[in-house]
Design an enzyme around this catalytic site. Structure first.
Site, PDB file in Angstrom:
ATOM      1  N   ASP A 361       0.674  -1.302   0.206  1.00  0.00           N
ATOM      2  CA  ASP A 361      -0.049   0.029   0.074  1.00  0.00           C
ATOM      3  C   ASP A 361       0.953   1.265  -0.214  1.00  0.00           C
ATOM      4  O   ASP A 361       1.261   1.694   0.902  1.00  0.00           O
ATOM      5  CB  ASP A 361      -0.636   0.657   0.838  1.00  0.00           C
ATOM      6  CG  ASP A 361      -0.457   0.025   2.581  1.00  0.00           C
ATOM      7  OD1 ASP A 361       0.739  -0.632   2.548  1.00  0.00           O
ATOM      8  OD2 ASP A 361      -0.504  -0.232   3.671  1.00  0.00           O
ATOM      9  N   GLU A 555      12.829   3.307   6.463  1.00  0.00           N
ATOM     10  CA  GLU A 555      11.837   1.655   6.044  1.00  0.00           C
ATOM     11  C   GLU A 555      12.355   1.197   4.886  1.00  0.00           C
ATOM     12  O   GLU A 555      11.784   0.411   4.252  1.00  0.00           O
ATOM     13  CB  GLU A 555      10.031   2.672   6.228  1.00  0.00           C
ATOM     14  CG  GLU A 555       9.133   1.739   5.427  1.00  0.00           C
ATOM     15  CD  GLU A 555       8.006   2.151   5.380  1.00  0.00           C
ATOM     16  OE1 GLU A 555       7.185   2.036   5.639  1.00  0.00           O
ATOM     17  OE2 GLU A 555       7.937   4.216   5.703  1.00  0.00           O
TER      18      GLU A 555
END
Length: 618
Positions: A361, A555
């Site tokens: 996503d 990340e």
């Protein structure tokens, strides 16, 4: 060597001189002299350069926290890759570890996602032990304890979307003590136990010999399947109708194989739970199983996903708001609370929630069509389930495994795997493009979009050697850039207009799970040299960014520029800290430890010298 000094005074002097942008870090963006002298009555040490000065800052902070009047000089001059690996092993995993019990509740409840004044924990209808335990804790923590209904409907989840409560996880009782099984969170704003993040984190935990913690992660997933009916997107209330990419068989297998003393009963129980997940979550007709025999993501729910940031859906909602002569925020509020019906939006959000279930996503590959796609990666993962079941039953249960009054053997699962492979080759393989692509079972056409996910069949050992050879020769170069593997090729986005927002799982961004899966896939098919190159590119990106930016381990990366400065929705997690990173980011930590364990010694030496991949491979 221990170097004695006034820790507080030295820390303030260092920051005053070198932290010129006042962000409590020392990075390449600071304009100080990049030279600092440590002095003691008997000697002095000259520290020069961003990397070594940021090491000094970190070591001073650690010394201050430990009430020490010295620092270890060896730590200041550690080679970059060695230092990152040590920080992950010694500090980051601990910084990311949580327990959902009396000791750990405060850390989980003080969370920006909690939307009520009184924090809420939801207990499954079937967990009476947890219900009794948390009710006793409620007055201590000003906690609201809610028992979930026996049947959790989309309507019920919609009714609690504004609360953002935590979902209970597994507890254990030893003597008279009750404790939660510990788990690792991704980091930054992700302060819950996530689905596929946990698998990749477990790879790093096992490399770092944290078997007990890795095993506890498996226990928490068993609890989720038993009591919530699925491995959750994460243990937050609005994720109750959503799962995530299935890696449970791989987790079970890797943890079991790491055990020095094999506990066959543990394996038996976990296999039963994993088979249950396979059959009830993935293989029930009409849900996540399509009529063609392949699988899709299909998250349940109603309306807007509540976890998104303000403005995320403005472009989608704008025409509907204008048609009703409302502002976007007014229309969004009315639609969110189901005071306006809109079947077109309802259909869109089925796909949108399914995108979030996929873990990707968001990406233009699956935007607006996800629930109609047999995506390559999901079917590769389920093929891996089937082959794992076959091999584990043959290896450890003499080819006889009874569960739920049904007998399973290697042949049963091998037949399922072979059937899936045949359908994947018929529907997902494109001979002309030499690639696996997602298949839209509504339009009965492939979605020609080159993604890192196209290579999951190499990880799962579905591809033939000929297919792998073609993919690696023709398709892989379109995904490889300075800093590693991009989420998709640049040409895959050719139909997307320049003015549209970058999607974070697309070019030019690269993510740890894609790197790790593709490394393993290349090794499976004999491409050790190419795997070494791609491992080096990724580890160099991590090491260079950590060296230049005070130990930052984020990340994701922009792999074209090899930078953590990513321009896409949601920004980049793991980059917001002061003085010292406490946790990095879960699957980035794991990718570094895995890559370092696979990298040959010559390339490790070059990595510590921060030699640019262009000099080695281009």
């Amino acid at each position: 060597m221990k170097f004695k000094l006034n820790i507080n005074q030295t820390l303030q002097q260092l920051l005053k001189q070198e932290d010129t942008d006042k962000d409590k870090r020392i990075t390449v963006d600071d304009k100080g002299p990049k030279r600092f002298i440590l002095k003691s009555p008997s000697e002095e040490i000259v520290i020069e350069g961003t990397y070594y000065l940021s090491n000094l800052l970190q070591e001073l902070v650690l010394a201050k926290e430990n009430n020490q009047d010295f620092i270890e000089t060896e730590s200041l001059f550690q080679l970059p890759a060695d230092r990152i690996s040590k920080m992950i092993r010694k500090y980051f995993w601990d910084g990311l570890t949580r327990t959902l019990d009396e000791k750990g509740l405060e850390k989980l409840l003080l969370d920006s996602k909690s939307k009520t004044d009184k924090p809420i924990i939801y207990i499954p209808f079937t967990d009476n032990f947890g219900w009794q335990y948390f009710r006793k804790l409620a007055p201590i923590f000003n906690l609201k304890v809610v028992q979930l209904p026996k049947i959790i409907s989309s309507e019920y989840v919609s009714s609690i979307n504004n609360e953002g409560g935590i979902l209970a996880l597994a507890l254990k009782k030893e003597d008279q003590n009750i404790e939660g099984f510990p788990f690792v969170v991704p980091g930054a704003r992700f302060n819950e136990m996530y689905g596929w993040d946990s698998y990749f984190e477990n790879i790093g935990l096992l490399i770092d010999q944290k078997l007990d913690l890795a095993q506890s992660m498996v226990e928490n997933f068993e609890y989720q399947i038993t009591h919530y009916g699925k491995i959750l997107n994460a243990n937050r209330s609005y994720y109750l109708t959503r799962t995530q990419p299935p890696f449970y068989s791989s987790m079970i297998r890797e943890v079991y194989e790491a055990m020095t003393v094999k506990d066959q009963e543990w394996l038996r129980k976990k296999l039963e739970i994993c088979i249950k997940e396979y059959e009830t979550v993935w293989m029930e007709n009409g849900k996540r199983l399509a009529e063609n025999g392949l699988n899709r993501y299909f998250a349940q729910g109603i309306g807007l996903p509540p976890e998104t940031e303000p403005g995320h859906y403005d472009a989608i909602l704008k025409p509907f708001a204008e048609a009703e002569n409302l502002s976007i925020s007014e229309y969004e509020n009315l639609y969110y609370h189901r005071k306006i019906e809109n079947k077109t939006l309802d259909a869109y959000f089925v796909h949108d929630r399914s995108v979030r279930e996929s873990g990707h996503d968001t990406s233009y590959r699956i935007e607006g069509n996800c629930a109609h796609l047999n995506v390559v990666e999901l079917n590769a993962m389920l093929y891996k389930y089937e082959t794992d079941f076959a091999e584990l039953i043959a290896l450890y249960f003499d080819n006889y495994f009874e569960y739920n009054s049904k007998i399973y053997n290697k042949k049963y699962w091998a037949k399922k795997a072979e059937s899936r492979k045949k359908i994947m080759n018929r529907l997902l393989w494109n001979e002309q493009e030499s690639c696996f692509f997602d298949y839209n079972f509504k339009t009965q056409k492939q979605n020609i979009f080159l993604s890192a996910t196209s290579f999951f069949p190499l990880w799962a050992k579905i591809a033939t050697q000929e297919q792998a050879d073609k993919m690696i020769e023709k398709c892989l170069p379109k995904l490889v850039f300075l800093g590693g593997i991009a989420g998709c090729s640049e040409e895959a986005l050719s139909t997307i207009s320049k003015g549209q927002m970058q999607r974070q799982w697309d070019f030019p961004n690269g993510w740890p799970p894609h790197q790790m899966v593709i490394w393993r896939g290349l090794i499976n098919y004999g491409y050790e040299g190419k795997a070494q190159e791609l491992i080096y590119r990724w580890l160099w990106t991590i090491t260079k960014n950590a060296s230049d930016y005070n130990g930052t381990v984020p990340e994701k990366f922009d792999v074209v520029s090899a930078s953590h400065k990513v321009f896409a929705e949601y920004g980049n997690q793991g980059t917001d800290f002061e003085y010292i990173s406490r946790e990095g980011f879960g699957w980035m930590n794991a990718s570094f430890q895995l890559g370092l364990s696979l990298l040959n010694e010559d390339l490790k030496t070059k990595l510590n010298q921060l030699i640019n991949p262009i000099e080695l491979f281009n």
